[in-house]
Enzyme design. Sequence first.
Site, PDB file in Angstrom:
ATOM      1  CB  CYS A 186       6.028   0.343   1.514  1.00  0.00           C
ATOM      2  SG  CYS A 186       5.834   1.868   0.571  1.00  0.00           S
ATOM      3  CG  HIS A 216       0.344   8.462  -4.716  1.00  0.00           C
ATOM      4  ND1 HIS A 216       1.710   8.520  -4.785  1.00  0.00           N
ATOM      5  CD2 HIS A 216      -0.016   7.300  -5.307  1.00  0.00           C
ATOM      6  CE1 HIS A 216       2.169   7.444  -5.383  1.00  0.00           C
ATOM      7  NE2 HIS A 216       1.139   6.679  -5.707  1.00  0.00           N
ATOM      8  CB  ILE A 246      -0.925   0.016   1.231  1.00  0.00           C
ATOM      9  CG1 ILE A 246      -1.734  -1.277   1.334  1.00  0.00           C
ATOM     10  CG2 ILE A 246      -1.866   1.218   1.166  1.00  0.00           C
ATOM     11  CD1 ILE A 246      -2.565  -1.383   2.602  1.00  0.00           C
ATOM     12  CB  THR A 247       2.161   3.430  -2.325  1.00  0.00           C
ATOM     13  OG1 THR A 247       3.109   2.369  -2.324  1.00  0.00           O
ATOM     14  CG2 THR A 247       2.914   4.748  -2.485  1.00  0.00           C
TER      15      THR A 247
END
Length: 232
Positions: free
Chosen positions: A189, A92, A89-90
């Site tokens: 992450c 933004h 999982i990132t």
Amino acid sequence: MKQVKLTYLNKGNISYEDALAFQQEVRKIIIELKQLKIDTSANNLLILCEHQPILTFGSSAKESELFIPRGKLSDVGLDHLDIRRGGAITFHGEGQLVGYPILDLENFKTDVRWYIKSIAEVIIQTLNDYGLESYYDEEFPGVWLKDHATAKKKKICAVGVHLSRWVTNHGFAFNINNSLEYYNYFVPCGITQEDRTVTTLQNELNRTIDMEEVKEKILFHFSEVFNTKLIT
């Protein structure tokens, strides 16, 4: 390695979905040119942009790494999307500089590890311009700083890519002035180690960073690392 043309597009603040659709369209065109045996050395592109707050779920993302149900993410101001890239999982969001290189690696070097490390090197050199020593971690892909006072390792840039016929998309997410509040809702992450955390350039330098200045440095170092002739 011969110098390759690189077109730069500053997309400003663009939705993640629109940026993804644009990347996919550009990549489709490059792949079609390759299939027709047409030279693609003038078709390489680098997009720099920012997004509204969103969590993207890569190929190794786990629901257990999300601390609230997906259906509740909108309650805390987060959108979410499953995407085709490596990684977990990132996040933004505004104040984070996102880079999407769309490159035909047959114009550079057909080596995924080389490509990822080269992206990281661009960030490492940029951080060096700000007096910060950083490194690429293969075990936890991304660019990290080491806090010598606390011995903590702090991630400042995530790297996640996807290739099709050696044409790249996705790229890097460089924490500049973005809020770290959203990281409370997931495991960044997939990293659970207590000696690892996340940071921003703003936090490290204790001042708001000029985003346009960072972009200029990224473009300079990208051109150097990838040996490109920049076209704006």
